[in-house]
Structure formats: C-alpha cells, structure tokens
Design a protein around this motif. Sequence first.
Motif, PDB file in Angstrom:
ATOM      1  N   ALA A 110       1.013  -1.294   0.058  1.00  0.00           N
ATOM      2  CA  ALA A 110      -0.135   0.094   0.000  1.00  0.00           C
ATOM      3  C   ALA A 110       0.750   1.203   0.165  1.00  0.00           C
ATOM      4  O   ALA A 110       2.034   1.188   0.263  1.00  0.00           O
ATOM      5  N   CYS A 111       0.166   2.364  -0.432  1.00  0.00           N
ATOM      6  CA  CYS A 111       1.037   3.438  -0.270  1.00  0.00           C
ATOM      7  C   CYS A 111       1.943   3.844   0.939  1.00  0.00           C
ATOM      8  O   CYS A 111       3.080   4.376   0.928  1.00  0.00           O
ATOM      9  N   GLY A 112       1.052   3.581   1.963  1.00  0.00           N
ATOM     10  CA  GLY A 112       1.628   3.989   3.281  1.00  0.00           C
ATOM     11  C   GLY A 112       3.059   2.963   3.422  1.00  0.00           C
ATOM     12  O   GLY A 112       3.636   3.505   4.313  1.00  0.00           O
ATOM     13  N   ALA A 115       8.017   3.242  -0.732  1.00  0.00           N
ATOM     14  CA  ALA A 115       9.174   4.164  -0.553  1.00  0.00           C
ATOM     15  C   ALA A 115       8.976   5.552  -1.194  1.00  0.00           C
ATOM     16  O   ALA A 115       9.506   6.629  -0.876  1.00  0.00           O
ATOM     17  N   LEU A 116       8.040   5.713  -2.007  1.00  0.00           N
ATOM     18  CA  LEU A 116       7.669   6.924  -2.682  1.00  0.00           C
ATOM     19  C   LEU A 116       6.625   7.552  -1.776  1.00  0.00           C
ATOM     20  O   LEU A 116       6.542   8.950  -2.177  1.00  0.00           O
ATOM     21  N   TYR A 117       6.045   7.314  -0.870  1.00  0.00           N
ATOM     22  CA  TYR A 117       5.102   7.833  -0.366  1.00  0.00           C
ATOM     23  C   TYR A 117       5.605   8.946   0.445  1.00  0.00           C
ATOM     24  O   TYR A 117       6.695   8.471   1.471  1.00  0.00           O
ATOM     25  N   ALA A 118       5.089  10.036   0.629  1.00  0.00           N
ATOM     26  CA  ALA A 118       5.876  11.297   1.489  1.00  0.00           C
ATOM     27  C   ALA A 118       4.872  11.529   2.526  1.00  0.00           C
ATOM     28  O   ALA A 118       5.391  12.697   3.113  1.00  0.00           O
ATOM     29  N   TRP A 141      -2.892   1.836  -3.798  1.00  0.00           N
ATOM     30  CA  TRP A 141      -1.707   1.054  -4.386  1.00  0.00           C
ATOM     31  C   TRP A 141      -1.650   1.616  -6.002  1.00  0.00           C
ATOM     32  O   TRP A 141      -2.643   2.011  -6.455  1.00  0.00           O
ATOM     33  N   CYS A 142      -0.511   1.389  -6.422  1.00  0.00           N
ATOM     34  CA  CYS A 142      -0.369   1.599  -7.805  1.00  0.00           C
ATOM     35  C   CYS A 142       0.891   0.545  -8.352  1.00  0.00           C
ATOM     36  O   CYS A 142       1.693   0.176  -7.256  1.00  0.00           O
ATOM     37  N   ASN A 143       0.839   0.448  -9.626  1.00  0.00           N
ATOM     38  CA  ASN A 143       1.733  -0.474 -10.016  1.00  0.00           C
ATOM     39  C   ASN A 143       3.111  -0.095 -10.136  1.00  0.00           C
ATOM     40  O   ASN A 143       4.216  -0.760 -10.629  1.00  0.00           O
TER      41      ASN A 143
HETATM   42 FE1  SF4 Z   1       1.285   4.950  -3.595  1.00  0.00          FE
HETATM   43 FE2  SF4 Z   1       2.192   4.252  -6.239  1.00  0.00          FE
HETATM   44 FE3  SF4 Z   1       2.824   6.505  -5.132  1.00  0.00          FE
HETATM   45 FE4  SF4 Z   1       3.712   4.245  -3.946  1.00  0.00          FE
HETATM   46  S1  SF4 Z   1       4.221   4.806  -6.105  1.00  0.00           S
HETATM   47  S2  SF4 Z   1       3.037   6.122  -2.869  1.00  0.00           S
HETATM   48  S3  SF4 Z   1       2.023   2.921  -4.487  1.00  0.00           S
HETATM   49  S4  SF4 Z   1       0.695   5.841  -5.754  1.00  0.00           S
END
Ligand code: SF4
Length: 149
Positions: A110-112, A115-118, A141-143
Amino acid sequence: MTTTDRPIALHHLPRRRFAVLLPLGGIALLAACSKPPEPAATPAPAPTPTPAPAPAAEMPAATAPAQASAGTAGLPMVDPADPSAKALAYTADASQVVAASQPKYQPGQACGNCALYAGQPGDAAGPCPLYPGRQVSAQAWCNAYAKKA
Ligand code: SF4
C-alpha cells in the motif's frame, strides 16, 4: 493689416522662443535649486513609502508559511479515474486490487509502506511524487509501488 495678422513662419519661432526662454529657464532652475528647505518639507510624503515596504514584508512572511502548512493538507486526493492514475492502475483501496490483472501486486502493499510515499507514518493520506499537487491514500496502491526499505 499688421505684422501680427500674417502667419508666422514656424521655422523661425523655436529659435526666438528659445532665446527668450533660456534665461527664464535658468532663473527657474536656480530658484528650484535654492529651495532645499521646501523639499525637506516633502519628506512628509516619505511616510507614504514606509507603508509600501510594510506590505512587502508582510507578503513573504504571511504567504509562505500559510501555503506551506496548508499546501500538503489541502491537496486534493488522486482521482482513480484520472488518466495519470489509470496509467499506473492506481487503486484507492489496495485490498480491491485485482491480482489477476495486476500481477505485480502483493497483499500488504500500500502507499503507506511504499518508498515513494511522502506522508508521515499514521497519516491517512500524503503526497506522492507521481501525482504532484495531489495526495494518495495511505491505503491505496499503484503498479509503481516500491517497498520502503
Ligand atoms: Fe502509492 Fe504508487 Fe505513489 Fe507508491 S508510487 S506511494 S504505491 S501511488
């Protein structure tokens, strides 16, 4: 008919006027330069420029912090129907991801914990650099998901 009734040749006029006005201009200039005390009274309008710097000082101080604090919290959520969200198969609720169509997805992602979640730990939503100007749900979530180290 006098000489004043005849039209005056214009090409003679400027020279004559200049000859007459030059000494007057000099006198006016001297008069202006000899009145420094009066311009000292002009500083009364000086308070007018003083308020001008005040708003200039207010703008950076008031605007920057207000935008910085409200910027993240006030961001709209990513719309899963948005083309940029669709392109990455963004799903607002990771538990709804269809694993058959998203083979990259693993339960628990999940986004939480991406690694990209800020967003801050515990936040319901936060920024993601893939969706500038918006927030993603911590449960989404995204791929492009990448496990946080
Ligand atoms: Fe969520 Fe996708 Fe961004 Fe990750 S990259 S935080 S999974 S939206």
